[in-house]
Motif scaffolding. Structure first.
Motif, PDB file in Angstrom:
ATOM      1  N   ASP A 269      24.017  13.705  13.467  1.00  0.00           N
ATOM      2  CA  ASP A 269      25.318  13.192  13.030  1.00  0.00           C
ATOM      3  C   ASP A 269      25.591  11.835  13.671  1.00  0.00           C
ATOM      4  N   LYS A 270      25.306  11.714  14.954  1.00  0.00           N
ATOM      5  CA  LYS A 270      25.538  10.453  15.674  1.00  0.00           C
ATOM      6  C   LYS A 270      24.604   9.351  15.196  1.00  0.00           C
ATOM      7  N   LEU A 271      23.311   9.668  15.081  1.00  0.00           N
ATOM      8  CA  LEU A 271      22.333   8.660  14.667  1.00  0.00           C
ATOM      9  C   LEU A 271      22.561   8.229  13.222  1.00  0.00           C
ATOM     10  N   ALA A 272      22.985   9.153  12.379  1.00  0.00           N
ATOM     11  CA  ALA A 272      23.172   8.854  10.958  1.00  0.00           C
ATOM     12  C   ALA A 272      24.209   7.767  10.729  1.00  0.00           C
ATOM     13  N   ARG A 273      25.150   7.616  11.646  1.00  0.00           N
ATOM     14  CA  ARG A 273      26.178   6.586  11.497  1.00  0.00           C
ATOM     15  C   ARG A 273      25.579   5.181  11.546  1.00  0.00           C
ATOM     16  N   GLU A 274      24.380   5.076  12.115  1.00  0.00           N
ATOM     17  CA  GLU A 274      23.722   3.773  12.230  1.00  0.00           C
ATOM     18  C   GLU A 274      22.775   3.515  11.065  1.00  0.00           C
ATOM     19  N   GLY A 275      22.592   4.509  10.188  1.00  0.00           N
ATOM     20  CA  GLY A 275      21.613   4.381   9.122  1.00  0.00           C
ATOM     21  C   GLY A 275      22.224   4.267   7.737  1.00  0.00           C
TER      22      GLY A 275
ATOM     23  N   GLU B  51      14.421   5.605  12.042  1.00  0.00           N
ATOM     24  CA  GLU B  51      14.890   6.970  12.283  1.00  0.00           C
ATOM     25  C   GLU B  51      16.354   7.155  11.897  1.00  0.00           C
ATOM     26  N   ALA B  52      17.149   6.095  12.023  1.00  0.00           N
ATOM     27  CA  ALA B  52      18.553   6.192  11.622  1.00  0.00           C
ATOM     28  C   ALA B  52      18.669   6.388  10.120  1.00  0.00           C
ATOM     29  N   ASP B  53      17.832   5.706   9.353  1.00  0.00           N
ATOM     30  CA  ASP B  53      17.832   5.886   7.895  1.00  0.00           C
ATOM     31  C   ASP B  53      17.361   7.285   7.513  1.00  0.00           C
ATOM     32  N   VAL B  54      16.374   7.802   8.237  1.00  0.00           N
ATOM     33  CA  VAL B  54      15.892   9.162   7.973  1.00  0.00           C
ATOM     34  C   VAL B  54      17.020  10.159   8.219  1.00  0.00           C
ATOM     35  N   ALA B  55      17.699  10.015   9.349  1.00  0.00           N
ATOM     36  CA  ALA B  55      18.794  10.926   9.692  1.00  0.00           C
ATOM     37  C   ALA B  55      19.917  10.838   8.663  1.00  0.00           C
TER      38      ALA B  55
END
Length: 339
Positions: free
Chosen positions: A187-193, A237-241
């Motif tokens: 959830d946290k990483l996805a905000r960057e992707g 990895e952010a785009d993957v998440a």
């Protein structure tokens, strides 16, 4: 009817918890002893380790719950406890404590279904929420779409046929080396992707089905990662998440909204560990507002496993005339609605 003071115990997975509630909705205490840091080094919950820590923690947690609530054992009217589904060793620890207390105090024992507890977390958070409503329960072990017809009366509209949503989150997080537990980390990483960077599949199953399937999505993510590594191409990895999370949320939210519309209900709720996901909450708030559906979700501390939610569900079971005998046993595969 006189006030009912209950002690609730929850030991279904990696958290030992005890709570004291008044009349099912007023939380006097909710003590949670988390084992997450212990299990992190294993990349997930180890059942034997979880059980041993429940044995170590259960009595201090119960004492703290009573002390925090300013209650004594003689003040209690009922004992509520999770008896399934979950890890059998963990469940047995909580059951043993609950049955011993119910016997010693000569008060009713109420066995509670774990998923029923998650649904009831919304009663604690929202004083005016009453059945009927549709609830989406999403966690590491469960993904259920449930019509809550009344207190203690449920119709399972759909469930996962393979991986639960939270399980898929954990496996994808492990694949991109985020760690455990995977849900909040993705959830946290996805905000960057970019949620539209990678086209992962959405599994809706056959027409009209309310069931879920996340195994194919998980495999698609793993295949994408392996393919990129074989081609020696960089992985964002952010785009993957973000792309993985978008695929999960799109299916979850679409089925919840469709269930509300097809069953003529104007109340929707979410519960379980994945209900803490910020993107899922935001998506459903927007969609429910558009469809003029009232949307409910628990505060973060009531999304993960906790005893307060078990106490709320146990209260409504009790006032509906349901109690358990002292030979109540753990049922790791218990289905919602079974007694």
């Amino acid at each position: 009817m006189k006030d009912i003071l209950s002690l609730a115990i929850e030991t279904s997975c990696d958290e030992t918890s005890a709570a004291v509630l008044k009349n099912g909705r007023e939380v006097k205490s909710n003590i949670i002893m988390s084992q997450i840091d212990i299990h992190k080094k294993f990349g997930g919950v180890v059942p034997e380790v979880a059980s041993r820590n429940h044995v170590q923690d259960i009595n201090p947690v119960i004492k703290e719950a009573l002390d925090t609530a300013g209650a004594r054992f003689k003040d209690l009217d009922i004992i509520s406890v999770t008896y399934g589904p979950g890890l059998v060793g963990a469940l047995l620890v909580g059951l043993a404590s609950a049955k011993a207390l119910a016997y010693a105090l000569d008060i009713p024992l109420v066995g509670v279904h774990h998923i029923e507890g998650h649904i009831a977390a919304n009663y604690i958070a929202h004083e005016k929420l009453e059945p009927p409503f549709i609830c989406l329960v999403v966690s590491g072990g469960h993904t259920h779409l449930v019509k809550v017809a009344d207190y203690g009366k449920y119709e399972i509209l759909g469930r996962t046929r393979d991986d639960a949503a939270g399980e898929a989150y954990d496996k994808v997080a492990r694949a991109i080396r985020l760690g455990y537990p995977g849900g909040p980390l993705i959830d946290k990483l996805a905000r960057e992707g970019n949620p539209h960077a990678i086209s992962f599949p959405r599994t809706y199953l056959e027409e009209g089905s309310y069931d879920f399937s996340f195994s194919g999505l998980k495999s698609a993510v793993l295949n994408y990662l392996n393919g990129m590594k074989m081609k020696a191409e960089p992985i964002n990895e952010a785009d993957v998440a973000a792309s993985f999370q978008e695929a999960v949320i799109e299916v979850l939210s679409a089925k919840l909204i469709r269930a509300c519309k097809e069953h003529g209900l104007k109340q929707a709720a979410i519960a379980g560990g994945v209900s803490a996901n910020s993107a899922l909450r935001e998506r459903l708030e927007t969609m429910c507002k558009k469809e003029e559906i009232d949307f409910y979700y628990p505060p973060l501390e009531l999304c993960t496993d906790n005893a307060a939610m078990i106490g709320s569900a146990g209260y409504y079971e009790y006032i509906n005339g349901y109690t358990s005998s002292l030979d109540l046993n753990a049922k790791p595969g218990l289905r919602l609605g079974d007694k």
